[in-house]
Design an enzyme around this catalytic site. Structure first.
Site, mmCIF file in Angstrom:
data_model
loop_
_atom_site.group_PDB
_atom_site.id
_atom_site.type_symbol
_atom_site.label_atom_id
_atom_site.label_comp_id
_atom_site.label_asym_id
_atom_site.label_seq_id
_atom_site.Cartn_x
_atom_site.Cartn_y
_atom_site.Cartn_z
ATOM 1 N N HIS A 71 0.459 -4.552 2.467
ATOM 2 C CA HIS A 71 1.161 -4.533 1.174
ATOM 3 C C HIS A 71 2.670 -4.427 1.370
ATOM 4 C CE1 HIS A 71 0.402 -0.597 2.682
ATOM 5 N NE2 HIS A 71 0.904 0.062 1.660
ATOM 6 N N ARG A 72 3.069 -3.585 2.356
ATOM 7 C CA ARG A 72 4.513 -3.386 2.616
ATOM 8 C C ARG A 72 5.102 -4.663 3.212
ATOM 9 N NH1 ARG A 72 3.789 1.136 4.233
ATOM 10 N NH2 ARG A 72 4.246 1.980 2.184
ATOM 11 N N ASN B 191 10.104 9.146 3.940
ATOM 12 C CA ASN B 191 8.862 8.941 4.696
ATOM 13 C C ASN B 191 9.174 8.130 5.960
ATOM 14 O OD1 ASN B 191 6.426 7.823 5.650
ATOM 15 N ND2 ASN B 191 5.449 8.070 3.647
ATOM 16 N N ASP C 9 7.856 2.112 -3.549
ATOM 17 C CA ASP C 9 6.878 3.029 -4.130
ATOM 18 C C ASP C 9 5.511 2.387 -3.908
ATOM 19 O OD1 ASP C 9 6.830 5.669 -5.436
ATOM 20 O OD2 ASP C 9 5.531 4.601 -6.845
ATOM 21 N N SER C 10 4.618 3.158 -3.355
ATOM 22 C CA SER C 10 3.357 2.563 -2.915
ATOM 23 C C SER C 10 2.212 3.544 -3.066
ATOM 24 C CB SER C 10 3.492 2.105 -1.454
ATOM 25 O OG SER C 10 4.077 3.115 -0.670
ATOM 26 N N LYS D 282 -1.016 -4.487 11.451
ATOM 27 C CA LYS D 282 -0.830 -3.962 10.086
ATOM 28 C C LYS D 282 0.469 -4.507 9.482
ATOM 29 C CE LYS D 282 -0.001 0.068 7.218
ATOM 30 N NZ LYS D 282 0.452 1.448 7.091
ATOM 31 N N GLY E 219 -0.941 8.293 6.080
ATOM 32 C CA GLY E 219 -1.520 8.352 4.735
ATOM 33 C C GLY E 219 -2.999 7.989 4.706
ATOM 34 N N TYR E 220 -3.333 6.996 3.891
ATOM 35 C CA TYR E 220 -4.731 6.613 3.684
ATOM 36 C C TYR E 220 -5.213 5.557 4.683
ATOM 37 C CZ TYR E 220 -4.227 9.161 -0.717
ATOM 38 O OH TYR E 220 -4.012 10.151 -1.651
ATOM 39 N N ASP E 221 -4.407 5.208 5.682
ATOM 40 C CA ASP E 221 -4.830 4.179 6.647
ATOM 41 C C ASP E 221 -6.197 4.471 7.288
ATOM 42 O OD1 ASP E 221 -2.728 2.411 6.295
ATOM 43 O OD2 ASP E 221 -1.512 3.248 7.900
#
Ligand code: ITT
Length: 191
Positions: A176-177, A9, A67-68, A171, A149-151
Site C-alpha cells: 500500500h505504501r 514511525n 496515514d495508514s 514488501k 505493525g500488522y505485517d
C-alpha cells in the site's frame, strides 16, 4: 529538492526511503518527528493532511505524511484509521493479538482485509494526495519477524506467507505504501 516526511514511525521512514531512492534519486528526504497535532480526522486523508500541513507550516519546506492502517471486511473496515491504537495502546503485538482474538471464530474464507495508505503532499504550490491499497487476508496466527505493525498477521493476495515473512524489498515493491509513494514520485517528477 528536499522533502520532509512528517512521521514518528521509523519503520515507515525506512520503507519510504527505500521506495523513493529508486524513483527520485535526486531528492533528499528528511524526517520530522517532533510534536505532531492530534489526529482528529475521520479518514486517512484528513489525518495525512493534518500531519503534512503541520510540518510544512513549521519548516516552510515541501512536506508529506502517510496515514495508514488495516481494514478488515467482516469488521466493516475496522481498525482502519484506529489501527495504531486499536487495543488502547500503541503496542504492535497487543494490537495484533486483539485483532486475532476478535476474528477467532471467522473462517479462512471470510478473513479478507486490505492495508491502506494515503499520502498527503503539501507545498507552497498546494495540496495533493495519493492512496494505495494492498489486498489480502488476516492469518489465523502471527508469523514472521520482518516489517512492523500488522505485517505478521497479513497475508497478501497471491501469497501464502505473511508480510512479515517477505523480504523488505518484496514488501516495498508492492505494498500500500509503495503504491501511494510511487504515485507521489510520479507527480513530483512531472513538476
Ligand atoms: P505517524 O502518524 O507518526 O506517521 P503512526 O505509526 O502513528 O506514525 P498511523 O497513525 O498512520 O502511523 O498508524 C498506522 C498504523 O497502521 C501503524 O501503527 C501500524 O499499526 C499500521 N500499519 C500501517 N502500515 C503498515 C504496514 O506497512 N505494515 C504493518 N502495519 C502497518
Amino acid at each position: 529538492m528536499e522533502l520532509i516526511f512528517a512521521t514518528g514511525n521509523q519503520h515507515k521512514a525506512n520503507e519510504v526511503q527505500q521506495i523513493l531512492q529508486q524513483r527520485l534519486p535526486g531528492v533528499t528526504v528528511g524526517t520530522y518527528d517532533g510534536e505532531s497535532p492530534a489526529e482528529t480526522g475521520t479518514s486517512f486523508l484528513e489525518n495525512a493532511l493534518i500531519k503534512a500541513r503541520n510540518v510544512h507550516q513549521l519548516t516552510g519546506k515541501p512536506a508529506f505524511a502517510d496515514d495508514s492502517g488495516i481494514s478488515v471486511e467482516v469488521m466493516g473496515g475496522a481498525p482502519g484509521i484506529f489501527s495504531a491504537i486499536w487495543s488502547g495502546t500503541r503496542d504492535d503485538e497487543t494490537n495484533r493479538n486483539l485483532l486475532l482474538a476478535q476474528l477467532q471464530d471467522i473462517s479462512v474464507e471470510h478473513r479478507q482485509a486490505s492495508f491502506v495508505c494515503t499520502v498527503a503532499f503539501v507545498s507552497d504550490g498546494g495540496e495533493v494526495s495519493f492512496t494505495g491499497v494492498w489486498p489480502g487476508a488476516i492469518a489465523l496466527e502471527a508469523r514472521g519477524d520482518g516489517g512492523f505493525g500488522y505485517d505478521p498477521v497479513f497475508i497478501p493476495e497471491g501469497f501464502e506467507v505473511t508480510a512479515a515473512e517477505l523480504p523488505a524489498e518484496v514488501k516495498n515493491s508492492m505494498s500500500h505504501r509503495f503504491l501511494a509513494i510511487t504515485q507521489m514520485a510520479d507527480y513530483l517528477s512531472q513538476l
